[in-house]
Design a protein around this motif. Structure first.
Motif, PDB file in Angstrom:
ATOM      1  N   VAL A   1       1.103  -1.288  -0.124  1.00 27.58           N
ATOM      2  CA  VAL A   1      -0.118   0.044   0.037  1.00 27.58           C
ATOM      3  C   VAL A   1       0.703   1.271   0.110  1.00 27.58           C
ATOM      4  N   LYS A   2       0.563   2.207  -0.936  1.00 25.65           N
ATOM      5  CA  LYS A   2       1.526   3.536  -0.974  1.00 25.65           C
ATOM      6  C   LYS A   2       0.610   4.566  -0.370  1.00 25.65           C
ATOM      7  N   GLN A   3      -0.828   4.689  -0.579  1.00 23.74           N
ATOM      8  CA  GLN A   3      -1.758   5.517  -0.079  1.00 23.74           C
ATOM      9  C   GLN A   3      -2.567   5.157   1.084  1.00 23.74           C
ATOM     10  N   ARG A   4      -2.426   5.267   2.296  1.00 20.28           N
ATOM     11  CA  ARG A   4      -3.437   4.514   3.257  1.00 20.28           C
ATOM     12  C   ARG A   4      -4.729   4.722   3.085  1.00 20.28           C
ATOM     13  N   ASN A   5      -4.967   6.239   3.066  1.00 24.89           N
ATOM     14  CA  ASN A   5      -6.600   6.568   3.168  1.00 24.89           C
ATOM     15  C   ASN A   5      -7.241   6.047   2.092  1.00 24.89           C
ATOM     16  N   GLU A   6      -6.729   6.172   0.825  1.00 17.70           N
ATOM     17  CA  GLU A   6      -7.303   5.852  -0.358  1.00 17.70           C
ATOM     18  C   GLU A   6      -7.598   4.218  -0.343  1.00 17.70           C
ATOM     19  N   PHE A   7      -6.540   3.686   0.159  1.00 19.63           N
ATOM     20  CA  PHE A   7      -6.661   2.078   0.129  1.00 19.63           C
ATOM     21  C   PHE A   7      -7.865   2.064   1.161  1.00 19.63           C
TER      22      PHE A   7
ATOM     23  N   ASN B   1      -8.099  -6.016  -9.752  1.00 13.45           N
ATOM     24  CA  ASN B   1      -8.526  -4.566 -10.259  1.00 13.45           C
ATOM     25  C   ASN B   1      -7.706  -3.549 -10.116  1.00 13.45           C
ATOM     26  N   LYS B   2      -6.085  -3.982 -10.334  1.00 14.37           N
ATOM     27  CA  LYS B   2      -5.417  -3.108  -9.558  1.00 14.37           C
ATOM     28  C   LYS B   2      -4.922  -1.775 -10.339  1.00 14.37           C
ATOM     29  N   ASP B   3      -5.370  -1.599 -11.750  1.00  7.40           N
ATOM     30  CA  ASP B   3      -5.752  -0.326 -12.216  1.00  7.40           C
ATOM     31  C   ASP B   3      -6.688   0.613 -11.484  1.00  7.40           C
ATOM     32  N   ASP B   4      -7.407   0.115 -10.724  1.00  2.00           N
ATOM     33  CA  ASP B   4      -8.432   1.055 -10.126  1.00  2.00           C
ATOM     34  C   ASP B   4      -7.637   1.434  -8.622  1.00  2.00           C
ATOM     35  N   TYR B   5      -6.634   0.805  -8.387  1.00  2.00           N
ATOM     36  CA  TYR B   5      -6.076   1.088  -6.968  1.00  2.00           C
ATOM     37  C   TYR B   5      -4.736   1.376  -6.972  1.00  2.00           C
ATOM     38  N   LYS B   6      -4.778   2.755  -7.603  1.00  2.00           N
ATOM     39  CA  LYS B   6      -3.364   3.461  -7.619  1.00  2.00           C
ATOM     40  C   LYS B   6      -2.591   3.570  -6.202  1.00  2.00           C
ATOM     41  N   CYS B   7      -3.544   3.474  -5.223  1.00  7.38           N
ATOM     42  CA  CYS B   7      -3.068   3.546  -3.872  1.00  7.38           C
ATOM     43  C   CYS B   7      -2.142   2.527  -3.446  1.00  7.38           C
ATOM     44  N   VAL B   8      -2.031   1.294  -4.170  1.00  8.84           N
ATOM     45  CA  VAL B   8      -1.274   0.314  -3.969  1.00  8.84           C
ATOM     46  C   VAL B   8      -0.032   0.312  -4.946  1.00  8.84           C
ATOM     47  N   LYS B   9       1.034  -0.154  -4.501  1.00 12.49           N
ATOM     48  CA  LYS B   9       2.338  -0.078  -5.355  1.00 12.49           C
ATOM     49  C   LYS B   9       2.452  -1.635  -5.846  1.00 12.49           C
ATOM     50  N   PHE B  10       2.315  -1.798  -6.978  1.00 15.02           N
ATOM     51  CA  PHE B  10       2.527  -3.142  -7.567  1.00 15.02           C
ATOM     52  C   PHE B  10       3.980  -3.028  -8.333  1.00 15.02           C
ATOM     53  N   PRO B  11       4.406  -4.225  -8.388  1.00 14.69           N
ATOM     54  CA  PRO B  11       5.900  -4.477  -9.244  1.00 14.69           C
ATOM     55  C   PRO B  11       5.384  -4.225 -10.754  1.00 14.69           C
ATOM     56  N   LYS B  12       6.219  -3.729 -11.563  1.00 17.15           N
ATOM     57  CA  LYS B  12       6.149  -3.545 -12.942  1.00 17.15           C
ATOM     58  C   LYS B  12       5.492  -4.735 -13.451  1.00 17.15           C
ATOM     59  N   VAL B  13       6.070  -5.729 -13.185  1.00 20.23           N
ATOM     60  CA  VAL B  13       5.886  -7.298 -13.712  1.00 20.23           C
ATOM     61  C   VAL B  13       5.650  -8.247 -12.723  1.00 20.23           C
ATOM     62  N   MET B  14       4.374  -8.700 -12.720  1.00 25.63           N
ATOM     63  CA  MET B  14       3.881  -9.488 -11.589  1.00 25.63           C
ATOM     64  C   MET B  14       4.725 -10.813 -11.966  1.00 25.63           C
TER      65      MET B  14
ATOM     66  N   VAL C   1     -13.679 -12.766   4.090  1.00 25.85           N
ATOM     67  CA  VAL C   1     -13.928 -11.366   3.463  1.00 25.85           C
ATOM     68  C   VAL C   1     -12.416 -10.741   3.281  1.00 25.85           C
ATOM     69  N   LEU C   2     -11.697 -10.543   4.071  1.00 23.30           N
ATOM     70  CA  LEU C   2     -10.528  -9.743   3.774  1.00 23.30           C
ATOM     71  C   LEU C   2      -9.704 -10.300   2.787  1.00 23.30           C
ATOM     72  N   LEU C   3      -9.605 -11.638   2.534  1.00 25.86           N
ATOM     73  CA  LEU C   3      -8.744 -12.200   1.392  1.00 25.86           C
ATOM     74  C   LEU C   3      -9.639 -12.148   0.247  1.00 25.86           C
ATOM     75  N   LEU C   4     -10.835 -11.925   0.346  1.00 24.07           N
ATOM     76  CA  LEU C   4     -11.696 -11.510  -0.865  1.00 24.07           C
ATOM     77  C   LEU C   4     -11.341 -10.049  -1.293  1.00 24.07           C
ATOM     78  N   ILE C   5     -11.367  -9.224  -0.252  1.00 29.61           N
ATOM     79  CA  ILE C   5     -11.116  -7.871  -0.708  1.00 29.61           C
ATOM     80  C   ILE C   5      -9.916  -7.939  -1.162  1.00 29.61           C
ATOM     81  N   PHE C   6      -8.892  -8.572  -0.644  1.00 31.23           N
ATOM     82  CA  PHE C   6      -7.351  -8.376  -1.262  1.00 31.23           C
ATOM     83  C   PHE C   6      -7.523  -8.744  -2.648  1.00 31.23           C
ATOM     84  N   ALA C   7      -8.028 -10.095  -2.917  1.00 31.09           N
ATOM     85  CA  ALA C   7      -8.067 -10.600  -4.169  1.00 31.09           C
ATOM     86  C   ALA C   7      -8.721  -9.473  -5.281  1.00 31.09           C
ATOM     87  N   THR C   8      -9.734  -8.801  -4.806  1.00 35.99           N
ATOM     88  CA  THR C   8     -10.673  -7.951  -5.734  1.00 35.99           C
ATOM     89  C   THR C   8      -9.667  -6.735  -5.914  1.00 35.99           C
ATOM     90  N   ILE C   9      -8.753  -6.343  -4.998  1.00 36.57           N
ATOM     91  CA  ILE C   9      -7.985  -5.504  -5.279  1.00 36.57           C
ATOM     92  C   ILE C   9      -6.783  -5.740  -6.273  1.00 36.57           C
TER      93      ILE C   9
END
Length: 108
Positions: free
Chosen positions: A37-43, A83-96, A72-80
């Motif tokens: 996570v890079k933006q806590r409140n948005e996350f 849909n990683k393009d919708d969650y700019k508040c999370v830092k993803f690696p360039k290549v998964m 539910v939390l695992l489901l939330i994390f899987a949803t994020i």
């Protein structure tokens, strides 16, 4: 009860944002991928929206009953993650990394 309260006809669950962020960041898969996570409140807003959706219509995310709340939390994390393009508040690696390379079985 520190995080769960009864308010009228509702059970109110408070999840400290720090605990939520720590749980997400320390999830074995997320840690392995280098996802953070890079933006806590948005996350937290994103998680709150998913929770609201789940409780409005449990079937949206395949949840059949509130007794499945443990997942539910695992489901939330899987949803994020899905849909990683919708969650700019999370830092993803360039290549998964490929899921087949994940050292813990059961996520496939």
């Amino acid at each position: 009860m520190e995080y769960v309260k009864i308010s009228g006809d509702n059970v109110v669950i408070e999840i400290p944002i720090k605990a939520l962020v720590d749980e997400f960041n320390n999830d074995r898969y997320n840690k392995w991928q280098g996802i953070k996570v890079k933006q806590r409140n948005e996350f937290a807003q994103g998680v709150a929206q998913i929770l609201d959706d789940i409780f409005f219509d449990l079937s949206i995310y395949g949840v059949e009953s509130v007794s499945e709340f443990n997942d539910v939390l695992l489901l939330i994390f899987a949803t994020i993650l899905d849909n990683k393009d919708d969650y700019k508040c999370v830092k993803f690696p360039k290549v998964m990394k490929p899921i087949d390379d994940y050292p813990i079985k059961g996520l496939e």
